[in-house]
Design a protein around this motif. Structure first.
Motif, PDB file in Angstrom:
ATOM      1  N   GLN A 124       0.827  -1.205   0.000  1.00 22.77           N
ATOM      2  CA  GLN A 124       0.000   0.000   0.000  1.00 22.77           C
ATOM      3  C   GLN A 124       0.859   1.252   0.000  1.00 22.77           C
ATOM      4  O   GLN A 124       0.574   2.216  -0.721  1.00 22.77           O
ATOM      5  N   LEU A 125       1.935   1.228   0.778  1.00 21.26           N
ATOM      6  CA  LEU A 125       2.829   2.383   0.811  1.00 21.26           C
ATOM      7  C   LEU A 125       3.532   2.583  -0.525  1.00 21.26           C
ATOM      8  O   LEU A 125       3.702   3.713  -0.979  1.00 21.26           O
ATOM      9  N   GLU A 126       3.942   1.503  -1.161  1.00 18.87           N
ATOM     10  CA  GLU A 126       4.587   1.614  -2.464  1.00 18.87           C
ATOM     11  C   GLU A 126       3.629   2.187  -3.496  1.00 18.87           C
ATOM     12  O   GLU A 126       3.998   3.036  -4.304  1.00 18.87           O
ATOM     13  N   LYS A 127       2.371   1.719  -3.469  1.00 14.30           N
ATOM     14  CA  LYS A 127       1.380   2.237  -4.402  1.00 14.30           C
ATOM     15  C   LYS A 127       1.121   3.720  -4.140  1.00 14.30           C
ATOM     16  O   LYS A 127       1.067   4.534  -5.074  1.00 14.30           O
ATOM     17  N   ALA A 128       0.983   4.085  -2.869  1.00 13.46           N
ATOM     18  CA  ALA A 128       0.765   5.489  -2.527  1.00 13.46           C
ATOM     19  C   ALA A 128       1.966   6.339  -2.930  1.00 13.46           C
ATOM     20  O   ALA A 128       1.804   7.471  -3.401  1.00 13.46           O
ATOM     21  N   ASN A 129       3.168   5.784  -2.780  1.00 12.98           N
ATOM     22  CA  ASN A 129       4.377   6.498  -3.174  1.00 12.98           C
ATOM     23  C   ASN A 129       4.405   6.720  -4.684  1.00 12.98           C
ATOM     24  O   ASN A 129       4.735   7.812  -5.149  1.00 12.98           O
ATOM     25  N   LEU A 130       4.061   5.692  -5.459  1.00 13.05           N
ATOM     26  CA  LEU A 130       4.034   5.845  -6.916  1.00 13.05           C
ATOM     27  C   LEU A 130       2.983   6.868  -7.336  1.00 13.05           C
ATOM     28  O   LEU A 130       3.223   7.687  -8.243  1.00 13.05           O
ATOM     29  N   ASP A 131       1.811   6.830  -6.704  1.00 13.79           N
ATOM     30  CA  ASP A 131       0.774   7.818  -7.004  1.00 13.79           C
ATOM     31  C   ASP A 131       1.262   9.231  -6.696  1.00 13.79           C
ATOM     32  O   ASP A 131       1.050  10.160  -7.473  1.00 13.79           O
ATOM     33  N   ALA A 132       1.925   9.379  -5.559  1.00  7.94           N
ATOM     34  CA  ALA A 132       2.430  10.694  -5.180  1.00  7.94           C
ATOM     35  C   ALA A 132       3.514  11.167  -6.149  1.00  7.94           C
ATOM     36  O   ALA A 132       3.567  12.353  -6.499  1.00  7.94           O
ATOM     37  N   LEU A 133       4.370  10.245  -6.599  1.00  7.18           N
ATOM     38  CA  LEU A 133       5.409  10.625  -7.555  1.00  7.18           C
ATOM     39  C   LEU A 133       4.812  11.063  -8.886  1.00  7.18           C
ATOM     40  O   LEU A 133       5.238  12.061  -9.478  1.00  7.18           O
ATOM     41  N   SER A 134       3.800  10.323  -9.365  1.00 13.41           N
ATOM     42  CA  SER A 134       3.176  10.712 -10.622  1.00 13.41           C
ATOM     43  C   SER A 134       2.460  12.050 -10.478  1.00 13.41           C
ATOM     44  O   SER A 134       2.525  12.910 -11.372  1.00 13.41           O
ATOM     45  N   GLN A 135       1.790  12.254  -9.368  1.00 11.69           N
ATOM     46  CA  GLN A 135       1.117  13.537  -9.132  1.00 11.69           C
ATOM     47  C   GLN A 135       2.144  14.667  -9.030  1.00 11.69           C
ATOM     48  O   GLN A 135       1.912  15.768  -9.541  1.00 11.69           O
ATOM     49  N   ASN A 136       3.286  14.382  -8.424  1.00 13.60           N
ATOM     50  CA  ASN A 136       4.349  15.375  -8.316  1.00 13.60           C
ATOM     51  C   ASN A 136       4.865  15.763  -9.699  1.00 13.60           C
ATOM     52  O   ASN A 136       5.078  16.945  -9.984  1.00 13.60           O
ATOM     53  N   GLN A 137       5.056  14.776 -10.569  1.00 13.62           N
ATOM     54  CA  GLN A 137       5.517  15.075 -11.924  1.00 13.62           C
ATOM     55  C   GLN A 137       4.493  15.903 -12.689  1.00 13.62           C
ATOM     56  O   GLN A 137       4.845  16.848 -13.405  1.00 13.62           O
ATOM     57  N   GLU A 138       3.217  15.548 -12.546  1.00  8.95           N
ATOM     58  CA  GLU A 138       2.162  16.325 -13.214  1.00  8.95           C
ATOM     59  C   GLU A 138       2.165  17.771 -12.727  1.00  8.95           C
ATOM     60  O   GLU A 138       2.061  18.708 -13.523  1.00  8.95           O
ATOM     61  N   LEU A 139       2.302  17.942 -11.421  1.00  5.77           N
ATOM     62  CA  LEU A 139       2.304  19.295 -10.868  1.00  5.77           C
ATOM     63  C   LEU A 139       3.539  20.080 -11.309  1.00  5.77           C
ATOM     64  O   LEU A 139       3.461  21.289 -11.543  1.00  5.77           O
ATOM     65  N   GLN A 140       4.675  19.390 -11.427  1.00  4.79           N
ATOM     66  CA  GLN A 140       5.876  20.074 -11.909  1.00  4.79           C
ATOM     67  C   GLN A 140       5.703  20.521 -13.357  1.00  4.79           C
ATOM     68  O   GLN A 140       6.095  21.634 -13.726  1.00  4.79           O
ATOM     69  N   LEU A 141       5.101  19.656 -14.197  1.00  2.63           N
ATOM     70  CA  LEU A 141       4.849  20.044 -15.581  1.00  2.63           C
ATOM     71  C   LEU A 141       3.876  21.218 -15.653  1.00  2.63           C
ATOM     72  O   LEU A 141       4.068  22.166 -16.431  1.00  2.63           O
ATOM     73  N   LYS A 142       2.838  21.170 -14.830  1.00  2.00           N
ATOM     74  CA  LYS A 142       1.870  22.268 -14.796  1.00  2.00           C
ATOM     75  C   LYS A 142       2.546  23.554 -14.325  1.00  2.00           C
ATOM     76  O   LYS A 142       2.296  24.632 -14.874  1.00  2.00           O
TER      77      LYS A 142
END
Length: 166
Positions: A99-117
């Motif tokens: 669960q933590l790994e999945k949450a970490n991957l979700d957070a990383l993808s969201q972080n990349q999206e926010l950086q692009l935005k």
């Protein structure tokens, strides 16, 4: 003067030695009468997993009293219970890790999206700033042109008026 100095020195040694002694608070606890209770091997195993002595009973005086030693079956049951608990803990930790790994991957993808935005918004800010500076340049050029044109018109009007007066 020597007497005063020696008396002050002696007084300071006495004060220091008095402060160095710690007094423990005095508490008296009366032993409570207890009924005859026995502890099961499971509670012993749960409380102290490293120790598997014989089962202990408590007499009315509160002193431990020896009971028969654990049999091989009881030791095997205790070992099986401990193994089951360990396996359950490992399984629980494995699911939490997933669960933590999945949450970490979700957070990383969201972080990349926010950086692009954020990058795209930064580019938009720069474009708007350059457009604003270009607009101010055009306003300044138009103001100068209107000023020059009005200057020529006023100068020509004044110049023609002076010719008539002569």
């Amino acid at each position: 003067m020597r007497v005063v100095a020696s008396s002050l020195l002696g007084l300071s040694f006495i004060c220091i030695s008095a402060w160095a002694v710690e007094t423990a608070p005095i508490t008296t606890v009366a032993p409570a009468p207890q009924a005859m209770t026995t502890t099961t091997p499971q509670t012993l195993a749960a409380n102290k997993p490293n120790l598997l002595p014989a089962a202990v009973a408590v007499n009315p005086n509160g002193l431990p009293q020896e009971v028969k030693p654990l049999t091989a079956e009881q030791l095997a049951k205790n070992k099986a219970l401990q193994d089951a608990k360990v396996k359950a803990l490992v399984k629980d930790q494995a699911t939490r890790l997933q669960q933590l790994e999945k949450a970490n991957l979700d957070a990383l993808s969201q972080n990349q999206e926010l950086q692009l935005k954020n990058d795209s918004l930064g580019v938009q800010v720069q474009v708007l700033q350059s457009e604003r500076s270009a607009q101010m340049f055009l306003y300044g050029a138009a103001t100068i042109a209107i000023g020059v044109l009005l200057g020529f018109l006023i100068a020509s009007y004044v110049h023609t008026k002076r010719r008539r007066q002569w």
